[in-house]
Design a protein around this motif. Structure first.
Motif, PDB file in Angstrom:
ATOM      1  N   VAL A   1       0.893  -1.227  -0.317  1.00 10.29           N
ATOM      2  CA  VAL A   1      -0.014  -0.299   0.322  1.00 10.29           C
ATOM      3  C   VAL A   1       0.765   1.541  -0.132  1.00 10.29           C
ATOM      4  O   VAL A   1       0.719   2.033  -0.623  1.00 10.29           O
ATOM      5  CB  VAL A   1      -0.952   0.008   0.981  1.00 10.29           C
ATOM      6  CG1 VAL A   1      -1.785   1.125   1.166  1.00 10.29           C
ATOM      7  CG2 VAL A   1      -1.934  -1.409   1.445  1.00 10.29           C
ATOM      8  N   THR A   2       1.524   0.652   0.501  1.00  7.01           N
ATOM      9  CA  THR A   2       2.300   2.664   0.497  1.00  7.01           C
ATOM     10  C   THR A   2       3.397   2.401  -0.767  1.00  7.01           C
ATOM     11  O   THR A   2       3.756   3.528  -0.846  1.00  7.01           O
ATOM     12  CB  THR A   2       3.950   2.332   1.809  1.00  7.01           C
ATOM     13  OG1 THR A   2       3.759   2.139   3.683  1.00  7.01           O
ATOM     14  CG2 THR A   2       4.937   3.549   2.025  1.00  7.01           C
ATOM     15  N   LEU A   3       4.091   1.421  -0.676  1.00 10.80           N
ATOM     16  CA  LEU A   3       4.352   1.501  -2.335  1.00 10.80           C
ATOM     17  C   LEU A   3       3.647   2.383  -3.616  1.00 10.80           C
ATOM     18  O   LEU A   3       4.091   2.730  -4.258  1.00 10.80           O
ATOM     19  CB  LEU A   3       4.856   0.601  -2.970  1.00 10.80           C
ATOM     20  CG  LEU A   3       5.509   0.323  -4.057  1.00 10.80           C
ATOM     21  CD1 LEU A   3       7.371   0.850  -4.552  1.00 10.80           C
ATOM     22  CD2 LEU A   3       5.356  -1.389  -4.424  1.00 10.80           C
ATOM     23  N   ALA A   4       2.308   1.637  -3.217  1.00 11.43           N
ATOM     24  CA  ALA A   4       1.164   2.346  -4.714  1.00 11.43           C
ATOM     25  C   ALA A   4       0.808   4.034  -4.010  1.00 11.43           C
ATOM     26  O   ALA A   4       1.039   5.011  -4.929  1.00 11.43           O
ATOM     27  CB  ALA A   4      -0.549   1.400  -3.897  1.00 11.43           C
ATOM     28  N   LEU A   5       0.792   4.457  -2.346  1.00  9.04           N
ATOM     29  CA  LEU A   5       0.462   5.824  -2.438  1.00  9.04           C
ATOM     30  C   LEU A   5       1.734   6.617  -3.313  1.00  9.04           C
ATOM     31  O   LEU A   5       1.838   7.723  -3.028  1.00  9.04           O
ATOM     32  CB  LEU A   5       0.291   5.642  -0.775  1.00  9.04           C
ATOM     33  CG  LEU A   5      -0.525   5.360  -0.354  1.00  9.04           C
ATOM     34  CD1 LEU A   5      -0.460   5.190   1.718  1.00  9.04           C
ATOM     35  CD2 LEU A   5      -2.069   5.866  -0.805  1.00  9.04           C
ATOM     36  N   ASP A   6       3.280   6.082  -2.866  1.00  3.72           N
ATOM     37  CA  ASP A   6       4.547   6.359  -2.878  1.00  3.72           C
ATOM     38  C   ASP A   6       3.824   6.927  -4.613  1.00  3.72           C
ATOM     39  O   ASP A   6       4.455   7.835  -4.836  1.00  3.72           O
ATOM     40  CB  ASP A   6       5.334   6.148  -3.043  1.00  3.72           C
ATOM     41  CG  ASP A   6       5.965   5.976  -1.313  1.00  3.72           C
ATOM     42  OD1 ASP A   6       5.214   6.388  -0.716  1.00  3.72           O
ATOM     43  OD2 ASP A   6       6.616   5.061  -1.110  1.00  3.72           O
ATOM     44  N   ALA A   7       4.047   5.538  -4.966  1.00  5.03           N
ATOM     45  CA  ALA A   7       3.695   5.973  -7.072  1.00  5.03           C
ATOM     46  C   ALA A   7       2.617   6.906  -7.353  1.00  5.03           C
ATOM     47  O   ALA A   7       2.330   7.597  -7.986  1.00  5.03           O
ATOM     48  CB  ALA A   7       3.159   4.615  -7.049  1.00  5.03           C
ATOM     49  N   LEU A   8       1.315   7.167  -6.231  1.00  3.43           N
ATOM     50  CA  LEU A   8      -0.040   7.758  -6.746  1.00  3.43           C
ATOM     51  C   LEU A   8       0.770   9.525  -6.285  1.00  3.43           C
ATOM     52  O   LEU A   8       0.007  10.728  -6.795  1.00  3.43           O
ATOM     53  CB  LEU A   8      -1.031   7.449  -5.626  1.00  3.43           C
ATOM     54  CG  LEU A   8      -1.515   6.444  -6.299  1.00  3.43           C
ATOM     55  CD1 LEU A   8      -2.893   6.179  -5.423  1.00  3.43           C
ATOM     56  CD2 LEU A   8      -2.375   6.534  -8.102  1.00  3.43           C
ATOM     57  N   ALA A   9       1.581   9.806  -5.546  1.00  5.11           N
ATOM     58  CA  ALA A   9       1.735  10.536  -4.620  1.00  5.11           C
ATOM     59  C   ALA A   9       3.199  11.181  -6.190  1.00  5.11           C
ATOM     60  O   ALA A   9       2.662  12.507  -5.676  1.00  5.11           O
ATOM     61  CB  ALA A   9       2.860  10.900  -3.059  1.00  5.11           C
ATOM     62  N   ARG A  10       3.734  10.758  -6.862  1.00  9.55           N
ATOM     63  CA  ARG A  10       4.512  11.508  -7.568  1.00  9.55           C
ATOM     64  C   ARG A  10       3.748  11.849  -8.485  1.00  9.55           C
ATOM     65  O   ARG A  10       3.600  12.853  -9.874  1.00  9.55           O
ATOM     66  CB  ARG A  10       4.784  10.133  -8.435  1.00  9.55           C
ATOM     67  CG  ARG A  10       6.452   9.700  -7.111  1.00  9.55           C
ATOM     68  CD  ARG A  10       7.542   8.910  -7.987  1.00  9.55           C
ATOM     69  NE  ARG A  10       7.337   8.125  -8.283  1.00  9.55           N
ATOM     70  CZ  ARG A  10       6.984   6.246  -7.517  1.00  9.55           C
ATOM     71  NH1 ARG A  10       7.758   6.820  -6.123  1.00  9.55           N
ATOM     72  NH2 ARG A  10       6.826   5.585  -7.805  1.00  9.55           N
ATOM     73  N   GLU A  11       2.292  11.083  -8.713  1.00  5.48           N
ATOM     74  CA  GLU A  11       1.592  11.550 -10.182  1.00  5.48           C
ATOM     75  C   GLU A  11       0.615  13.212  -9.798  1.00  5.48           C
ATOM     76  O   GLU A  11       0.538  14.100 -10.507  1.00  5.48           O
ATOM     77  CB  GLU A  11       0.570  10.971 -10.632  1.00  5.48           C
ATOM     78  CG  GLU A  11       0.832   9.415 -10.889  1.00  5.48           C
ATOM     79  CD  GLU A  11      -0.358   7.944 -10.515  1.00  5.48           C
ATOM     80  OE1 GLU A  11      -1.009   8.688 -10.927  1.00  5.48           O
ATOM     81  OE2 GLU A  11       0.914   6.958 -11.799  1.00  5.48           O
ATOM     82  N   GLU A  12       0.615  13.035  -8.540  1.00  8.68           N
ATOM     83  CA  GLU A  12      -0.602  14.753  -7.992  1.00  8.68           C
ATOM     84  C   GLU A  12      -0.590  14.119  -6.718  1.00  8.68           C
ATOM     85  O   GLU A  12      -0.181  13.365  -6.243  1.00  8.68           O
ATOM     86  CB  GLU A  12      -1.591  14.592  -9.068  1.00  8.68           C
ATOM     87  CG  GLU A  12      -2.605  13.552  -8.944  1.00  8.68           C
ATOM     88  CD  GLU A  12      -4.580  13.426  -9.094  1.00  8.68           C
ATOM     89  OE1 GLU A  12      -5.103  13.652  -8.607  1.00  8.68           O
ATOM     90  OE2 GLU A  12      -4.197  13.163  -9.873  1.00  8.68           O
ATOM     91  N   LEU A  13      -0.273  15.367  -6.504  1.00 10.36           N
ATOM     92  CA  LEU A  13      -0.879  14.968  -5.007  1.00 10.36           C
ATOM     93  C   LEU A  13      -1.563  14.382  -3.995  1.00 10.36           C
ATOM     94  O   LEU A  13      -3.031  14.925  -4.533  1.00 10.36           O
ATOM     95  CB  LEU A  13      -1.290  17.345  -3.833  1.00 10.36           C
ATOM     96  CG  LEU A  13      -0.798  17.432  -2.884  1.00 10.36           C
ATOM     97  CD1 LEU A  13       0.084  17.866  -2.752  1.00 10.36           C
ATOM     98  CD2 LEU A  13      -1.704  18.190  -2.801  1.00 10.36           C
ATOM     99  N   LEU A  14      -1.733  13.937  -2.976  1.00  5.47           N
ATOM    100  CA  LEU A  14      -2.635  13.497  -1.878  1.00  5.47           C
ATOM    101  C   LEU A  14      -3.649  13.709  -1.280  1.00  5.47           C
ATOM    102  O   LEU A  14      -2.765  14.896  -0.433  1.00  5.47           O
ATOM    103  CB  LEU A  14      -2.263  12.297  -2.260  1.00  5.47           C
ATOM    104  CG  LEU A  14      -1.706  10.888  -2.334  1.00  5.47           C
ATOM    105  CD1 LEU A  14      -0.286  10.079  -1.953  1.00  5.47           C
ATOM    106  CD2 LEU A  14      -2.486  10.186  -3.379  1.00  5.47           C
ATOM    107  N   GLY A  15      -4.598  14.271  -1.320  1.00  9.50           N
ATOM    108  CA  GLY A  15      -5.630  13.826   0.074  1.00  9.50           C
ATOM    109  C   GLY A  15      -5.369  13.786   1.242  1.00  9.50           C
ATOM    110  O   GLY A  15      -4.486  12.797   1.358  1.00  9.50           O
ATOM    111  N   PRO A  16      -6.028  13.819   2.132  1.00 11.32           N
ATOM    112  CA  PRO A  16      -6.226  13.188   3.291  1.00 11.32           C
ATOM    113  C   PRO A  16      -6.300  10.979   2.462  1.00 11.32           C
ATOM    114  O   PRO A  16      -7.489  11.495   2.187  1.00 11.32           O
ATOM    115  CB  PRO A  16      -7.371  13.038   3.701  1.00 11.32           C
ATOM    116  CG  PRO A  16      -7.125  14.611   3.790  1.00 11.32           C
ATOM    117  CD  PRO A  16      -6.859  15.492   2.106  1.00 11.32           C
TER     118      PRO A  16
END
Length: 228
Positions: free
Chosen positions: A44-59
């Motif tokens: 999950v952390t790996l997936a969140l890292d990948a998404l965060a590189r695409e755009e800013l994550l909210g909560p």
């Protein structure tokens, strides 16, 4: 898991569903996928890292069913006790049969013979796998409650919502749900029904299809309250 994804999506959340290696219908089963549960939060952390590189994550909120319930809790700070895991691997503590993968424990022993090096490798199970981006957790029929330490659960600070089936024999309430509900200070929850089985959350023809639809709606409402 459409019953969980759809209401979250309709509530306006961006939803990402993970296939954990070795425990999904795409690339098959491996014993580690069922028994090395501490690898799942890292996915999950790996997936969140990948998404965060695409755009800013909210909560971020994490919802999980069965072992996914443990995964969600681990991202909020729950830690597995390696001594209990070792006792399970050696047979000192009985592992309930895994319906999707009968003989998973024997398969793991064949791949990874139990010796001192494998015991030291279990130190990874006790690592802090929390992710500070996770602000709320929703567990459905959570698993691995008997493997986590009460101390780690007592340190969880984010809101945790829990639902379980009263007739669940795969992840029984007393073994797997009660530890989360009793030791996480922010946890609250209720039974989805006295006759609800584990299978009713994923079977093609559940006894009462309305149950999981209701629980999916409750998950969406939970995250709207705590992430909005």
């Amino acid at each position: 898991m459409e019953w969980l994804v759809r209401p979250l999506h309709e509530a306006g959340f961006r939803v990402v569903a993970l296939d954990h290696h070795g425990n999904n219908h795409v690339d098959g089963y491996e014993p580690e996928g069922f028994l090395h549960v501490w690898d799942r939060p890292r996915d999950v952390t790996l997936a969140l890292d990948a998404l965060a590189r695409e755009e800013l994550l909210g909560p971020v909120g994490v919802a999980g069913f069965s072992l996914g319930g443990y995964t969600a809790a681990a991202l909020a700070g729950a830690r597995v006790d390696p001594q209990i895991v070792w006792a399970v691997l050696t047979g000192a503590v009985r592992l309930p049969e895994i319906p999707e993968f009968p003989g998973a424990l024997e398969a793991l022993r064949r791949k990874h013979p139990l010796d001192e090096s494998s015991r030291r490798a279990l130190d990874a199970a006790a690592a802090d796998l929390s992710d500070s981006r996770v602000r709320a957790v929703f567990q459905v029929a959570p698993g691995a409650g008997g493997l986590v330490t009460p101390e780690s659960l007592a340190a969880v600070k984010v809101p945790v919502g829990i639902r379980w089936g009263g007739a669940d024999t795969v992840n029984p309430y007393e073994v797997d749900t009660r530890p989360y509900l009793e030791h996480v200070p922010t946890a609250s929850g209720r039974s989805a029904g006295p006759d609800v089985r584990h299978d009713d959350f994923f079977a093609p023809e559940p006894a009462d299809p309305a149950v999981r639809v209701r629980v999916g709606g409750e998950a969406a409402a939970f995250f709207q309250q705590h992430l909005g």
